[in-house]
Design a protein around this motif. Structure first.
Motif, PDB file in Angstrom:
ATOM      1  N   GLY A   1      -4.280   4.394 -14.046  1.00  0.00           N
ATOM      2  CA  GLY A   1      -5.421   4.765 -13.222  1.00  0.00           C
ATOM      3  C   GLY A   1      -5.354   6.203 -12.737  1.00  0.00           C
ATOM      4  N   LEU A   2      -4.186   6.612 -12.227  1.00  0.00           N
ATOM      5  CA  LEU A   2      -4.046   7.988 -11.757  1.00  0.00           C
ATOM      6  C   LEU A   2      -4.150   8.982 -12.905  1.00  0.00           C
ATOM      7  CD1 LEU A   2      -1.143   7.639  -9.155  1.00  0.00           C
ATOM      8  CD2 LEU A   2      -3.552   8.099  -8.686  1.00  0.00           C
ATOM      9  N   GLY A   3      -3.605   8.626 -14.070  1.00  0.00           N
ATOM     10  CA  GLY A   3      -3.727   9.507 -15.223  1.00  0.00           C
ATOM     11  C   GLY A   3      -5.171   9.701 -15.637  1.00  0.00           C
TER      12      GLY A   3
ATOM     13  N   LEU B   1      -9.625   2.254 -12.509  1.00  0.00           N
ATOM     14  CA  LEU B   1      -8.985   1.025 -12.065  1.00  0.00           C
ATOM     15  C   LEU B   1      -9.035  -0.051 -13.145  1.00  0.00           C
ATOM     16  CD1 LEU B   1     -10.037   0.598  -8.327  1.00  0.00           C
ATOM     17  CD2 LEU B   1      -7.705   0.648  -9.225  1.00  0.00           C
ATOM     18  N   ALA B   2     -10.179  -0.168 -13.803  1.00  0.00           N
ATOM     19  CA  ALA B   2     -10.306  -1.161 -14.871  1.00  0.00           C
ATOM     20  C   ALA B   2      -9.340  -0.857 -16.009  1.00  0.00           C
ATOM     21  CB  ALA B   2     -11.749  -1.185 -15.392  1.00  0.00           C
ATOM     22  N   ASP B   3      -9.247   0.414 -16.383  1.00  0.00           N
ATOM     23  CA  ASP B   3      -8.283   0.801 -17.422  1.00  0.00           C
ATOM     24  C   ASP B   3      -6.858   0.480 -16.992  1.00  0.00           C
ATOM     25  OD1 ASP B   3     -10.313   1.709 -19.004  1.00  0.00           O
ATOM     26  OD2 ASP B   3      -9.965   3.840 -18.625  1.00  0.00           O
ATOM     27  N   GLY B   4      -6.550   0.768 -15.718  1.00  0.00           N
ATOM     28  CA  GLY B   4      -5.209   0.517 -15.228  1.00  0.00           C
ATOM     29  C   GLY B   4      -4.833  -0.950 -15.261  1.00  0.00           C
TER      30      GLY B   4
ATOM     31  N   VAL C   1      -8.184   6.180  -3.355  1.00  0.00           N
ATOM     32  CA  VAL C   1      -8.811   4.858  -3.477  1.00  0.00           C
ATOM     33  C   VAL C   1      -8.019   3.978  -4.435  1.00  0.00           C
ATOM     34  CG1 VAL C   1     -10.873   3.637  -4.272  1.00  0.00           C
ATOM     35  CG2 VAL C   1     -11.113   5.693  -2.869  1.00  0.00           C
ATOM     36  N   ILE C   2      -7.584   4.554  -5.545  1.00  0.00           N
ATOM     37  CA  ILE C   2      -6.798   3.789  -6.517  1.00  0.00           C
ATOM     38  C   ILE C   2      -5.480   3.325  -5.903  1.00  0.00           C
ATOM     39  CG2 ILE C   2      -5.457   4.011  -8.651  1.00  0.00           C
ATOM     40  CD1 ILE C   2      -7.733   5.704  -9.762  1.00  0.00           C
TER      41      ILE C   2
ATOM     42  N   MET D   1       3.063   0.328   9.732  1.00  0.00           N
ATOM     43  CA  MET D   1       2.153   0.145   8.609  1.00  0.00           C
ATOM     44  C   MET D   1       0.884   0.971   8.800  1.00  0.00           C
ATOM     45  SD  MET D   1       3.513  -1.764   6.333  1.00  0.00           S
ATOM     46  CE  MET D   1       2.077  -2.252   5.378  1.00  0.00           C
ATOM     47  N   ALA D   2       0.416   1.055  10.038  1.00  0.00           N
ATOM     48  CA  ALA D   2      -0.822   1.787  10.305  1.00  0.00           C
ATOM     49  C   ALA D   2      -0.662   3.276  10.033  1.00  0.00           C
ATOM     50  CB  ALA D   2      -1.272   1.551  11.749  1.00  0.00           C
ATOM     51  N   ILE D   3       0.458   3.865  10.442  1.00  0.00           N
ATOM     52  CA  ILE D   3       0.618   5.307  10.262  1.00  0.00           C
ATOM     53  C   ILE D   3       1.171   5.663   8.878  1.00  0.00           C
ATOM     54  CG2 ILE D   3       0.969   5.635  12.722  1.00  0.00           C
ATOM     55  CD1 ILE D   3       3.894   6.175  12.127  1.00  0.00           C
ATOM     56  N   SER D   4       1.460   4.641   8.063  1.00  0.00           N
ATOM     57  CA  SER D   4       1.875   4.934   6.687  1.00  0.00           C
ATOM     58  C   SER D   4       0.688   5.363   5.834  1.00  0.00           C
ATOM     59  CB  SER D   4       2.559   3.719   6.057  1.00  0.00           C
ATOM     60  OG  SER D   4       1.639   2.643   5.922  1.00  0.00           O
ATOM     61  N   LEU D   5      -0.523   5.136   6.338  1.00  0.00           N
ATOM     62  CA  LEU D   5      -1.719   5.527   5.596  1.00  0.00           C
ATOM     63  C   LEU D   5      -1.757   7.023   5.304  1.00  0.00           C
ATOM     64  CD1 LEU D   5      -4.419   4.710   4.331  1.00  0.00           C
ATOM     65  CD2 LEU D   5      -5.475   4.988   6.588  1.00  0.00           C
ATOM     66  N   PRO D   6      -1.476   7.906   6.287  1.00  0.00           N
ATOM     67  CA  PRO D   6      -1.452   9.343   5.947  1.00  0.00           C
ATOM     68  C   PRO D   6      -0.450   9.689   4.854  1.00  0.00           C
ATOM     69  CG  PRO D   6      -1.535   9.055   8.313  1.00  0.00           C
ATOM     70  CD  PRO D   6      -1.313   7.698   7.741  1.00  0.00           C
ATOM     71  N   LEU D   7       0.677   8.979   4.817  1.00  0.00           N
ATOM     72  CA  LEU D   7       1.641   9.213   3.746  1.00  0.00           C
ATOM     73  C   LEU D   7       1.051   8.871   2.392  1.00  0.00           C
ATOM     74  CD1 LEU D   7       5.165   8.011   4.959  1.00  0.00           C
ATOM     75  CD2 LEU D   7       4.491  10.302   4.252  1.00  0.00           C
ATOM     76  N   LEU D   8       0.300   7.776   2.341  1.00  0.00           N
ATOM     77  CA  LEU D   8      -0.333   7.378   1.089  1.00  0.00           C
ATOM     78  C   LEU D   8      -1.388   8.395   0.673  1.00  0.00           C
ATOM     79  CD1 LEU D   8      -0.225   5.005  -0.944  1.00  0.00           C
ATOM     80  CD2 LEU D   8      -2.129   3.994   0.304  1.00  0.00           C
TER      81      LEU D   8
END
Length: 301
Positions: free
Chosen positions: A186-188, A201-204, A117-118, A67-74
């Motif tokens: 949010g990403l859009g 984020l609020a829109d999402g 961040v989103i 889980m810790a090293i999945s952060l770079p993937l995200l």
């Protein structure tokens, strides 16, 4: 913020639009998806090897490190999604686009960071909601999941599926599709409209909640599509296995054919998934003024 509520049939239209995506520029759409898959695959393999070398045997420690090293993937996915959504937007609006433009997100540091961040915020929200709701409606399923994580080193010790698994699965699917829609919107907003993180984020979140009905239909359509694909793949695997049982050459032929088909399936899944994200964002955020039959749109300021 501005979002709108779509009619229930919009879920089917979002899926249909995604399936038809790329007709005018398949090289950009499918080439971009292939590059995205390749980058993620290479990084995931490297990280998996690192986990195998560093993590001790046993469920808890290995799971925590994974889980810790999945952060770079995200983080990587945030930049690639920004670029790929821009490729889709360019193709859908008739602008020039190439597959390598999926890497454009890396050059736009501000947008890339907002996208990360989103993704992080919504991932944490998803884990919290699923964990809390499963603990509330199916605590036995939550204990089953934790027990199985602890038993990963010994498959024979894994616990049988509990009675509350169906409820837990339903909670996971519902929360998953809502968070998926929130990510899409949010990403859009960040990648294609340059909105700030909080506003996106609020829109999402509001857009996802206000469109629960079309999202429910989208989930149903996606599950049916996945079932059909899994059924076809399963039949092909059994066929090649049966043929290969009597002939090594046929088994090799099955591998030669099966691997490219599998890779093509992965690329198509990326195209459809991101295409649905783009369609959700475009409709819910009122990007164009075209009306669609059967939709009930309400603008929220």
């Amino acid at each position: 913020m501005t979002t709108r509520t779509m009619g229930p049939v919009s879920g089917w239209r979002w899926f249909k639009n995604a399936v038809n995506l790329g007709g005018s520029n398949p090289k950009a759409i499918f080439g971009g998806a292939a590059l995205l898959a390749l980058v993620i695959f290479v990084v995931a393999v490297v990280m998996s090897l690192a986990v195998g070398l560093v993590a001790p045997d046993g469920g808890t420690a290995q799971f925590a490190l994974s889980m810790a090293i999945s952060l770079p993937l995200l983080v990587l996915m945030g930049a690639l999604l920004v670029g790929y959504l821009r490729v889709i937007d360019a193709v859908e609006n008739g602008r020039p686009a190439t597959a390598t433009q999926i890497f454009s997100g890396f050059a736009d540091t501000g947008t890339w960071l907002r996208a990360i961040v989103i993704l992080l915020a919504l991932a944490l929200l998803q884990y919290a909601l699923i964990g809390g709701l499963v603990a509330l409606v199916a605590p036995e399923a939550g204990r089953w999941y934790l027990d199985n994580m602890a038993a990963t080193a010994d498959p024979a010790a894994q616990v049988a599926v509990p009675a509350g698994f169906g409820r837990a699965f339903a909670v996971t699917m519902v929360v998953g599709v809502l968070v998926y829609a929130a990510q899409a919107i949010g990403l859009g907003q960040v990648a294609l409209r340059g909105k700030a993180t909080g506003a996106a984020l609020a829109d999402g979140l509001t857009g996802a909640l206000r469109n629960a009905l079309p999202l429910a239909l989208l989930l149903l359509v996606a599950m049916v599509a996945m079932f059909i694909v899994a059924l076809v793949v399963g039949v092909l695997v059994m066929l090649f296995t049966a043929l290969g049982a009597g002939s090594g050459m046929l088994l090799v032929l099955g591998i030669v054919i099966g691997v490219p088909v599998y890779l093509l399936l992965v690329v198509v899944m990326i195209v459809v998934s991101c295409g649905v994200m783009y369609s959700i964002w475009r409709d819910v955020c009122a990007v164009d003024g075209d009306a669609h039959d059967g939709d009930d749109r309400h603008v929220v300021a």
